[in-house]
Enzyme design. Sequence first.
Site, PDB file in Angstrom:
ATOM      1  NE  ARG A  88     -21.856  -1.910   5.190  1.00 61.39           N
ATOM      2  CZ  ARG A  88     -20.757  -2.446   4.675  1.00 61.39           C
ATOM      3  NH1 ARG A  88     -19.578  -2.149   5.154  1.00 61.39           N
ATOM      4  NH2 ARG A  88     -20.839  -3.298   3.675  1.00 61.39           N
ATOM      5  CD  GLU A 137     -19.285  -0.640   9.406  1.00 59.01           C
ATOM      6  OE1 GLU A 137     -18.397   0.072   8.920  1.00 59.01           O
ATOM      7  OE2 GLU A 137     -19.618  -1.753   8.910  1.00 59.01           O
ATOM      8  CE  LYS A 176      -4.206   1.808   2.114  1.00 59.94           C
ATOM      9  NZ  LYS A 176      -5.221   1.606   3.166  1.00 59.94           N
TER      10      LYS A 176
END
Length: 627
Positions: A392, A364, A280
């Site tokens: 969510r 979540e 990354k």
Amino acid sequence: MSILQNLTTYKDLKNLSFGELDALSGELRSFLIENISKTGGHLASNLGAVELTVAIHRVFDTAYDRLIFDVGHQCYVHKILTGRRDRFNTLRTLGGISGFPKPDESVHDAFVAGHASTAVSVALGMARSRTLLNHAYSVIAMLGDGALTGGLAYEALNDAGQCGLPLIVILNDNGMSITQNVGGLSRHLAYLRTKPNYLRAKNTYRRILGRLPGGRSFYRFSHNVKTAVKDALLPGGFFESMGFSYLGPCDGHNIREICRLLEMARDMRKPTLIHLNTTKGKGYKYSEDDPPQYHGVAKFDIASGRSVSASVPTFSSVFGDALVELAGKNDRVCALTAAMQSGTGLDKFSQQFPERFFDVGIAEEHAVAMAGGMAKQGLVPVCAIYSTFLQRAYDMLIHDVALPGQHVVFAVDRAGITGEDGETHHGVFDVGFLCQIPGMQVLCPASFAELRTMLEYAVLDLTGPVAIRFPRGGEGAYRDNNPSTQTAVVRSGRDITIVSYGTLINNALEAHKILASKGISAEVLKLGGISPLQADIVLASLRKTRNLAVIEDCVLSGSVGERLASTVAQNGLAAGIKLFNIGSTFVPHGTVSQLQCKFGLDASTISSALHNMLRPNLSIVESAPYA
């Protein structure tokens, strides 16, 4: 000669050598760094996916084949290669290209993507549609290892692996420890297991043993031994147990190898997972050294890596500091977040109270349900989640927190219009879905001081579920030396009652000034909370002014304005009513101020609309232009 500048279409990639593709990848990284330093955006994730994206576009035609991103913030190279390079300087600006895939922007963007862990589900739906409608396109789902912290990804993988349909899942892994212990042996064995000669030999071996006396028993024994060894040595056993053919792990920056695996997966015509190791932030020292810091960036100086914007306090940072203070006073206070430790201001808390800090990943639903369990057994969990991601966990808010009346405090960050990330990230729905939940108390600080006061009040004084919703960024001109949690009259007037909450009180106060210059006396009320709704003060003001305006940056349905209009009618008051909100639509990307102007929430538009409303004999219920 620049390869990128001479690339007229993504189809030209098929005519380039692998050496030229490597050179192109370097040019793409330079292009990303140069442009994102001026516009802001997601930097580290895109730098890490350059070779992977180039390889996908060399092997597949995304105008026909379906490429599904997970989250989607790593789609920049995809956009550059599919005709949007010349518009890349408009990234995330009002009217410019989005920072996420948008089908109405390009035929190459197969599906909307802004939240995590959804790619395999969407891809499987497309694969099933392709099969039933007798089409032949390939379907590719590209997800990061972070998406595998979300339960939806596993639900989809479990179903997709058993369906037997041609489907390619690319796991862009830039941090999973499972790949660090196996190295070259794993890659070599995975390569051998997927060679056509190996597969033919395996089938012949099984067929011959099946014809011999005791052959089936011997095959089962040898197969179990082989599986045990393979599971010990290879990281793909987990995925293979779901029904996927596993390829990798492979160097995610080796275009030649990625293309080989993509072609192999395409030709296998069954559920296949390709595991790629990537770095990354690759290619830019600062982002490689600190990927989280360069995940989402504002404008920055390339040479130093520093932001060109001054660092100022935000609601998130003030929340984090205030929660640390509360945790120091009360050892039952805990903090939870869903892969947003820094974004929600919890870095200090995680350092000072590591045993009371819980980052559950992109999960979540789990965070909210776990918070309910923690509260039931005596802790005081403070669950910090962005508004758009809290959507969510709606069922858990009802079933695991509100229904049993658990004292969980939700720090609903990024509430309201949030800016450049666009439709998938604006927090414009929580007003409706939070306030409809029985027992849910919703507080709305308009300043940093009010946030501190309301957080202490919610944690130490209230019982049951509490949500404190606050915006992205800093406070406005409104400051209160005696912050309160209650509704207050902040300006007295006689001609109209203007109601607002949160930082939009600044727009209301500015509109009050403009109206005053035109001889209109407005009374301005600031709501400290919106559930339960303190309507008595509003009704008392309305009996005097006979006109009501409500300003809020949420959708119309379930808005405070809609609820107040109903209350006014139920109380038999005749009043002119105007509601300022975003209506029944999704909010595009742009700056907060631009979007407020677009939806008529700026002081100038508000004051003009109210001036017109207060013309003689106008006494009807109106809606804002976008309602």
